[in-house]
Motif scaffolding. Structure first.
Motif, short mmCIF file in Angstrom:
data_model
loop_
_atom_site.label_atom_id
_atom_site.label_comp_id
_atom_site.label_asym_id
_atom_site.label_seq_id
_atom_site.Cartn_x
_atom_site.Cartn_y
_atom_site.Cartn_z
N ASP A 787 27.14 17.93 -33.64
CA ASP A 787 28.11 16.81 -33.25
C ASP A 787 28.24 15.60 -33.55
O ASP A 787 29.36 15.11 -34.13
CB ASP A 787 27.64 16.33 -31.68
CG ASP A 787 27.88 17.35 -30.59
OD1 ASP A 787 28.51 18.38 -30.69
OD2 ASP A 787 27.13 17.38 -29.32
N THR A 788 26.98 14.95 -34.14
CA THR A 788 26.94 13.74 -35.13
C THR A 788 27.71 14.26 -36.54
O THR A 788 28.19 13.30 -36.83
CB THR A 788 25.39 13.45 -35.23
OG1 THR A 788 24.91 13.37 -33.83
CG2 THR A 788 25.31 12.07 -35.82
N ALA A 789 27.30 15.18 -36.89
CA ALA A 789 27.84 15.51 -38.29
C ALA A 789 29.31 15.56 -38.25
O ALA A 789 30.09 15.32 -39.07
CB ALA A 789 27.23 16.71 -38.76
N TYR A 790 29.64 16.11 -37.16
CA TYR A 790 31.30 16.63 -37.22
C TYR A 790 32.29 15.40 -36.93
O TYR A 790 33.41 15.17 -37.29
CB TYR A 790 31.75 17.57 -35.79
CG TYR A 790 32.88 18.13 -35.93
CD1 TYR A 790 33.33 19.30 -36.82
CD2 TYR A 790 33.86 17.72 -35.26
CE1 TYR A 790 34.41 19.86 -37.05
CE2 TYR A 790 35.13 18.29 -34.88
CZ TYR A 790 35.54 19.21 -35.97
OH TYR A 790 36.76 19.80 -35.92
N LYS A 791 31.40 14.26 -36.33
CA LYS A 791 32.21 13.10 -36.35
C LYS A 791 32.53 12.53 -37.47
O LYS A 791 33.59 11.76 -37.79
CB LYS A 791 31.38 12.01 -35.41
CG LYS A 791 31.07 12.57 -34.02
CD LYS A 791 31.21 11.27 -33.16
CE LYS A 791 31.78 11.88 -31.83
NZ LYS A 791 30.64 11.16 -30.58
N ASN A 792 31.75 12.64 -38.56
CA ASN A 792 32.44 12.21 -40.00
C ASN A 792 33.04 13.38 -40.75
O ASN A 792 32.39 14.12 -41.46
CB ASN A 792 31.02 11.86 -40.66
CG ASN A 792 31.35 11.19 -41.90
OD1 ASN A 792 32.27 11.09 -42.41
ND2 ASN A 792 30.43 10.22 -42.63
N GLN A 793 34.18 13.20 -40.38
CA GLN A 793 35.18 14.51 -40.91
C GLN A 793 35.10 14.66 -42.42
O GLN A 793 35.47 15.77 -42.88
CB GLN A 793 36.47 14.25 -40.51
CG GLN A 793 36.75 14.77 -38.93
CD GLN A 793 36.78 16.34 -38.59
OE1 GLN A 793 37.44 17.03 -39.32
NE2 GLN A 793 35.36 16.54 -38.04
N GLU A 794 35.07 13.37 -42.92
CA GLU A 794 35.20 13.57 -44.55
C GLU A 794 33.72 14.22 -45.00
O GLU A 794 34.05 15.13 -45.91
CB GLU A 794 35.07 12.06 -45.21
CG GLU A 794 36.61 11.41 -45.02
CD GLU A 794 37.68 12.20 -45.67
OE1 GLU A 794 37.32 12.95 -46.56
OE2 GLU A 794 38.85 11.91 -45.10
N GLU A 795 32.59 13.91 -44.75
CA GLU A 795 31.38 14.46 -45.13
C GLU A 795 31.33 16.00 -44.53
O GLU A 795 30.94 16.86 -45.13
CB GLU A 795 30.18 13.61 -44.35
CG GLU A 795 29.84 12.47 -45.00
CD GLU A 795 29.60 12.61 -46.46
OE1 GLU A 795 29.09 13.33 -46.69
OE2 GLU A 795 30.27 11.82 -47.09
N TRP A 796 31.95 16.23 -43.53
CA TRP A 796 31.86 17.43 -42.74
C TRP A 796 32.77 18.53 -43.77
O TRP A 796 32.61 19.63 -44.22
CB TRP A 796 32.45 17.57 -41.46
CG TRP A 796 32.61 19.02 -40.78
CD1 TRP A 796 33.42 19.96 -41.02
CD2 TRP A 796 31.48 19.46 -39.94
NE1 TRP A 796 33.33 21.01 -40.61
CE2 TRP A 796 31.83 20.90 -39.61
CE3 TRP A 796 30.44 19.03 -39.34
CZ2 TRP A 796 31.12 21.60 -38.82
CZ3 TRP A 796 29.79 19.75 -38.54
CH2 TRP A 796 29.89 21.06 -38.45
N SER A 797 33.96 17.98 -44.25
CA SER A 797 34.65 18.50 -45.12
C SER A 797 34.08 18.90 -46.41
O SER A 797 34.18 20.06 -47.14
CB SER A 797 36.29 18.12 -45.42
OG SER A 797 35.79 16.83 -46.06
N LYS A 798 33.17 18.12 -46.96
CA LYS A 798 32.59 18.24 -48.03
C LYS A 798 31.63 19.46 -48.07
O LYS A 798 31.43 20.09 -48.94
CB LYS A 798 31.77 17.04 -48.50
CG LYS A 798 32.67 15.98 -49.06
CD LYS A 798 31.94 14.52 -49.59
CE LYS A 798 32.78 13.51 -49.76
NZ LYS A 798 31.85 12.38 -50.10
N LYS A 799 30.73 19.33 -46.67
CA LYS A 799 30.10 20.21 -46.51
C LYS A 799 30.47 21.94 -46.38
O LYS A 799 30.17 22.71 -47.04
CB LYS A 799 29.14 20.27 -45.04
CG LYS A 799 28.26 19.07 -45.17
CD LYS A 799 27.80 19.02 -43.68
CE LYS A 799 27.15 17.83 -43.21
NZ LYS A 799 25.70 17.55 -44.20
N SER A 800 31.86 21.64 -45.75
CA SER A 800 32.61 23.06 -45.78
C SER A 800 32.93 23.65 -47.05
O SER A 800 32.78 24.59 -47.23
CB SER A 800 33.90 22.63 -44.83
OG SER A 800 34.72 23.84 -44.76
N ILE A 801 33.62 22.84 -47.92
CA ILE A 801 33.76 23.13 -49.23
C ILE A 801 32.58 23.76 -50.01
O ILE A 801 32.76 24.70 -50.47
CB ILE A 801 34.49 22.33 -50.20
CG1 ILE A 801 35.82 21.81 -49.52
CG2 ILE A 801 34.82 22.67 -51.51
CD1 ILE A 801 36.34 20.21 -49.68
#
Ligand code: F55
Length: 837
Positions: A787-801
């Motif tokens: 939940d916490t990680a998902y709130k930071n969408q920019e960081e999440w998108s980096k993880k996703s890539i």
């Protein structure tokens, strides 16, 4: 033959069998030709399904040309081939995949749209070929795609079931099963080979006689026989002309056999026998990771292995080589123990029919076979009762006892005076009645044994096959980490992401060399690229939300975090733990003030999967999920903060919608129980993060993508034994948060609690075999970290890539190359495009 024809005739054939052109008009002509002739329809009474049929028939024409060309050239060259024996091929739909692999999707798409149809609707008219249960069957399908793409000479052998895995409907929250009669409309993806018919026998007795040299010969006099008819399924490679084959056998009554009873004046019996013959390939057994021990299943296994071996031997004999060359021409891979009878059947053919000595025959056999193990769960180990086996296959039983005798004699020589060891290693378990241990037979009859992920391959060496490692040495036991085909699981299922990747990397070469995805790393700090990346995820979530609305009648917001667990329902996979954590989440939200609620990350928890029809506890888990969903989804105190859905009838084509739409997916088996898992790879490849235990391929995914991009929790495989022991003998109390959840269920928050009592009982202190309580606190914490990680969408998108970029290892191309080099000893054989059909 061709050689005898006059020149003009040869030229005429050459001219008329020129390959079809790849332009839109040619494609459209072929579609319309099939509408008006094969389907006998007119343009004005066409629906999506008949459009699908016509496009399928046109696609099939092109598949057949490639199939013919490949098989013709391979027959001439006669290189070593691999035969992949699998009782399951979970292929899903074929049309989209065939068009993409042949590079014709664009042309057909344009052609179809101009003819007034929507290509996506046409594609969705196809029914899945669902001839498998789950991971094992889908793995076989991915491997067939890779084998063709890499130009390996390979055939699959399986059964053509009339009924695939059952269709699941949810009635009052419960799973109900419906037959999957997938052949209702003609199946355009198979070529019936009615001329290829093999007689397969059962029962009877063995006659032993001395031949003229004083050698005892054994002659099997069977009591009955059936026919095996071949149906060929072409498997086109991606970006190659090569097209491999899966040969599926169908059982039919033999004419002579019918006549015997008929002539004896017993009409009823002859009809009954005919019906029994057809029964053999009637239905796929719906168990995964459990053993049913049914006679019909044993009949399926022998019918299939005998027909396949007969076919393989016939092909070998055409080349008129020495028998000792057989392992240089033929490699046979056993997908689990289901085809282990092939070992016995080849030994029987060589000794009884080809008159080879036992030792010469056995050397050929063991050089030919290799065996893949997919599980360490004891309830999944195949065993056959000796009396039942003897009734069906008397000669094969003798051979198994001989194999066992010679094997145990050698063990005794190497490790003298160890009765316990002989007992443990014996192919025959001394129970009442005696049981044949198929895994032991598979190990003894193969030159290589492999597990399907690093942890799993190590586990089998230290547990179920420990004694065999001591006897044979380490080299016989190898690891082949599973893989998935990026063609179906990214290019086909997620076309927008595939295009973004190709545009970014400047070509689509990554689809044949998945390690090239690494270059995406350079784009991680590019905000615009991240935006495009996340826009595609959002598009895929909208698509899944539409499917959920249609199938579950629940509205979910594509802005919420999509949390997915889709796989067969099994206690070791712990869907139960997931829904218990969902209840915990629900109770937490319910206890919050309005201002506390404002900071909750909205989540949609998505479940899907089938339970074996006889697996009572697994079916109760489905019921609990649906009961929780019913309460949570209509609770105004929760609103969009939490939604729960169970998507009915999870299958390959539903997975193709779910996988690209996941933000986080759950791979949470008790450490040491999930051999590999393959959906974990599919999700991460599509930029979905995963939460999981240190189990199966999760561990290797972690190694590739980095621990900061995966949510790991729970005990480790080597801790499991001690934890179970402590639970049982020191009465470790239940986790308090879990206790609260259980109390809520028992108070009747979700329907009549009596329903769920048997399920709750599995958590009784000392009996929580899958360690849900032990892992619960760390599981809740891991979900909070998500939940916490998902709130930071920019960081999440980096993880996703980063996830997608580092998935190169998990292409089934890598797996298949390793098998080819280390186990099969086969080389790729690209066919030459001679420009004809
Ligand atoms: C089907 C029939 C029987 Cl009798 C036994 C098992 C099965 C079955 O479906 N097994 C299965 O799917 N096993 C899975 O194989 C995958 C591919 O190797 C693994 O990833 C997964 O961990 C394993 O459970």
């Amino acid at each position: 033959e061709k050689a005898k024809w006059p020149k003009e005739t040869v030229e005429l054939w050459e001219r008329l069998s020129k390959k079809e052109a790849n332009d839109v008009e040619t494609v459209q002509k072929s579609i319309v030709h099939h509408v008006t002739t094969t389907l006998a329809r007119a343009a004005y009474n066409m629906d999506n399904f008949s459009a699908y049929q016509a496009v399928a028939l046109s696609t099939r024409d092109r598949l057949i040309s490639r199939w013919n060309e490949t098989q013709g050239q391979l027959s001439k060259a006669d290189p070593k081939r691999v035969y992949y024996l699998s009782l399951e091929f979970l292929l899903g739909r074929s049309m989209d995949n065939a068009l993409l692999n042949m590079g014709l999707k664009g042309t057909y798409g344009k052609g179809v749209e101009q003819l007034g149809f929507n290509m996506e609707d046409v594609i969705e008219s196809e029914v899945d070929a669902a001839l498998g249960n789950g991971g094992l069957g889908r793995l076989a399908a991915c491997y067939m795609d890779s084998l063709a793409t890499l130009d390996y000479p390979a055939w699959g052998y399986g059964l053509r079931y009339n009924y695939g895995i059952f269709q699941q409907r949810i009635v009052d929250g419960y799973q109900t099963e419906y037959p999957d009669y997938w052949l209702n409309f003609d199946n355009p993806w198979e070529l019936p080979r009615l001329d290829i018919s093999i007689q397969i026998s059962f029962g009877g007795h063995v006659q032993s006689i001395q031949d003229e040299y004083g050698v005892t010969r054994h002659n099997w006099i069977p009591a009955q026989s059936v026919q095996a008819i071949a149906y060929d399924v072409p498997i086109p490679g991606y970006d190659t002309e090569n097209c491999n084959n899966i040969r599926l056998w169908r059982s039919k009554p033999t004419k002579t056999f019918d006549l015997t009873s008929f002539n004896e004046g017993n009409y009823e019996k002859s009809v009954e026998d005919a019906t029994n013959a057809e029964k053999i390939t009637s239905v796929l057994y719906p168990n995964d990771n459990t053993m049913a021990g049914k006679e019909l299943r044993l009949k399926q296994q022998y019918f299939w292995t005998a027909a396949s071996l007969h076919d393989i031997v016939r092909r070998f004999k055409k080349s008129r080589r020495e028998w000792s060359d057989f392992p240089d021409q033929v490699a046979i891979q056993l997908n689990d123990t289901h085809p282990t009878l092939a070992i016995v059947e080849l030994q029987r053919l060589l000794v009884d029919e080809e008159m080879l000595s036992w030792d010469d025959a056995w050397e050929i056999v063991t050089k030919t076979f290799a065996f893949t193990n997919h599980t360490v769960l004891p309830e999944a180990m195949e065993k056959w009762s000796v009396p039942m086996f003897e009734y069906l296959l008397p000669r094969h039983l003798q051979i198994i006892f001989d194999i066992n005798l010679f094997f145990l004699q050698k063990v005794e020589k190497k490790f003298p005076n160890d009765r316990g060891l002989l007992n443990r290693m014996s192919i025959i378990e001394e129970a009442q009645p005696q049981q044949i241990r198929m895994a032991h037979l598979a190990v003894v009859g193969s030159h290589k044994v492999n597990g399907v992920a690093a942890l799993h391959s190590n586990l089998i060496k230290t547990t179920i096959f420990k004694d065999f490692v001591d006897y044979y040495g380490e080299d016989k036991f190898v690891n082949k980490t599973n893989g998935i085909t990026p063609r179906r699981w990214l290019h086909q299922a997620n076309p927008k992401l595939s295009k973004l990747i190709s545009d970014t990397l400047g070509s689509d070469k990554w689809l044949k060399d998945l390690s090239l995805l690494k270059k995406l790393t350079t784009k991680i700090d590019n905000a615009e690229f991240r935006k495009s990346w996340m826009a595609i995820k959002r598009h895929n979530k909208v698509r899944l939300a539409e499917l959920i609305k249609i199938r579950c009648n629940v509205e979910v917001s594509p802005d919420a975090l999509f949390d997915v667990q889709v796989k067969r329902i099994h206690e070791y996979k712990r869907q139960f733990m997931n829904i218990l954590a969902v209840i915990h989440r629900y109770r937490t939200i319910k206890s919050m003030t309005a201002s506390q609620k404002a900071s909750v990350q909205p989540r949609v928890v998505i479940f899907g999967g089938k339970a074996a029809p006889g697996y009572y506890i697994a079916k109760l888990v489905i019921k609990l999920i649906n009961s929780v969903a019913a309460v949570v989804n209509q609770d105004p105190a929760v609103g969009d903060l939490l939604k729960v859905v169970f998507i009915p009838d999870y299958n390959v084509s539903v997975a193709e919608v779910i996988v690209p739409a996941s933000d986080i997916s759950q791979h949470i088996s008790t450490a040491g129980t999930e051999a590999s898992g393959t959906s974990n790879m599919k999700f991460v490849l599509n930029g979905g993060l995963i939460i999981g235990t240190m189990d199966g391929a999760n561990i290797e995914i972690l190694e590739e993508i980095g621990e900061e991009n995966i949510f790991i929790f729970g005990c480790l495989a080597h801790e499991v034994e001690d934890l179970r022991h402590a639970q049982r003998y020191r009465g470790v109390p239940m986790d308090p948060a879990l206790q609260g959840v259980i109390s809520a269920i028992e108070k009747g928050v979700f329907e009549d609690p009596k329903i769920f009592q048997p399920l709750i009982s599995t958590l009784t202190v000392g009996k929580d075999f899958y360690l849900i309580s032990a892992d619960f606190a760390s599981y809740i914490a891991a979900n909070q970290a998500v939940d916490t990680a998902y709130k930071n969408q920019e960081e999440w998108s980096k993880k996703s890539i980063r996830c997608t970029a580092n998935m190169g290892k998990f292409s089934s191309d890598r797996s298949v190359k390793e098998y080819a080099d280390d186990i099969w000893g086969i080389k790729s054989y690209p066919i030459v495009d001679e420009g004809h059909m």
